[in-house]
Design an enzyme around this catalytic site. Structure first.
Site, PDB file in Angstrom:
ATOM      1  N   HIS A  96      44.880  30.424  46.567  1.00 53.36           N
ATOM      2  CA  HIS A  96      45.870  29.347  46.621  1.00 53.36           C
ATOM      3  C   HIS A  96      47.081  29.807  47.427  1.00 53.36           C
ATOM      4  O   HIS A  96      47.319  30.991  47.592  1.00 53.36           O
ATOM      5  CB  HIS A  96      46.330  28.953  45.206  1.00 53.36           C
ATOM      6  CG  HIS A  96      45.229  28.494  44.331  1.00 53.36           C
ATOM      7  ND1 HIS A  96      44.663  27.256  44.437  1.00 53.36           N
ATOM      8  CD2 HIS A  96      44.552  29.131  43.331  1.00 53.36           C
ATOM      9  CE1 HIS A  96      43.693  27.135  43.537  1.00 53.36           C
ATOM     10  NE2 HIS A  96      43.611  28.263  42.859  1.00 53.36           N
TER      11      HIS A  96
ATOM     12  N   GLY B 122      35.668  50.912  35.871  1.00 57.62           N
ATOM     13  CA  GLY B 122      35.551  49.596  35.267  1.00 57.62           C
ATOM     14  C   GLY B 122      36.854  48.821  35.242  1.00 57.62           C
ATOM     15  O   GLY B 122      37.939  49.379  35.167  1.00 57.62           O
TER      16      GLY B 122
ATOM     17  N   ARG C 219      48.289  53.802  42.654  1.00 55.57           N
ATOM     18  CA  ARG C 219      49.050  54.756  43.457  1.00 55.57           C
ATOM     19  C   ARG C 219      48.269  56.060  43.536  1.00 55.57           C
ATOM     20  O   ARG C 219      47.361  56.320  42.731  1.00 55.57           O
ATOM     21  CB  ARG C 219      50.434  54.996  42.845  1.00 55.57           C
ATOM     22  CG  ARG C 219      50.401  55.555  41.445  1.00 55.57           C
ATOM     23  CD  ARG C 219      51.787  55.747  40.855  1.00 55.57           C
ATOM     24  NE  ARG C 219      51.726  56.223  39.493  1.00 55.57           N
ATOM     25  CZ  ARG C 219      51.501  57.474  39.127  1.00 55.57           C
ATOM     26  NH1 ARG C 219      51.299  58.400  40.045  1.00 55.57           N
ATOM     27  NH2 ARG C 219      51.459  57.815  37.863  1.00 55.57           N
TER      28      ARG C 219
END
Length: 197
Positions: A124, A153, A191
């Protein structure tokens, strides 16, 4: 010996169940595709005949029973507006979602952990006025995941990201910028943690 035979039966069973969806969506598959569970495959307004390519010796889990770590979701491959999904050889994917409006490329020997989401689009507009008028300026950029990458995961990989060969993404990470080769990244936003070796 019996266990190996049973796995062959399971893979054959799920391959037969998945074939109608694979054929109807023109998915190109390589040799020895191992499926456990039912894939959800969808193409919307794809510009080419083959928008999804799955390489040789790929293992895909797509159910709670095949990989409880990924939750109860299925593996989803969804291409929209000309997007392409390319999965290399000898990859493993568990109960993950890949959505492409541009390109998602996954290199050989890469493993994607349960519940991971890979989106090369914003879906969007950020501008609320544009959203209300039909989302005309949706941003999309290719995602390239290198060879021998391990994605833990429940990660989210966002548009425009490149993950270099041999890198590791820690579980639950949100990756919004590119990761160099042979590095471990984790967190939200992800990071640098350290080098792999």
């Amino acid at each position: 010996m019996i266990r190996k035979f049973l796995y062959k039966i399971i893979y054959l069973y799920y391959r037969i169940l998945n074939m109608p969806s694979i054929i109807l969506n023109n998915v190109k598959i390589g040799r020895s595709l191992h499926l456990r569970g039912i894939l959800y495959i969808k193409k919307a307004r794809c510009k080419t005949k083959e928008c999804i390519y799955i390489g040789d010796n790929v293992n895909i889990n797509s159910s709670f029973n095949s990989d409880p770590i990924g939750g109860d979701g299925r593996t989803i491959f969804y291409t929209r507006y000309g997007g392409k999904i390319e999965i290399g050889n000898n990859c493993g994917i568990s109960n993950s979602t890949i959505v492409s409006e541009s390109l998602v490329r996954i290199g050989d020997y890469t493993n994607i952990g349960g519940g991971t989401k890979i989106y090369d689009t914003d879906f969007h507009s950020i501008d609320p006025d544009v959203r209300l008028q039909g989302d005309t300026d949706i941003k999309t950029r290719p995602i390239v995941i290198g060879k021998k990458v391990f994605i833990g995961g429940h990660c989210i990989i966002l548009k425009g990201v490149t993950v270099g060969d041999g890198s590791v993404i820690g579980a639950g990470s949100v990756v919004s910028r590119s990761v160099p080769a042979n590095e471990i990244w984790a967190g939200n936003p992800a990071r640098f943690i350290r080098k792999v070796k």
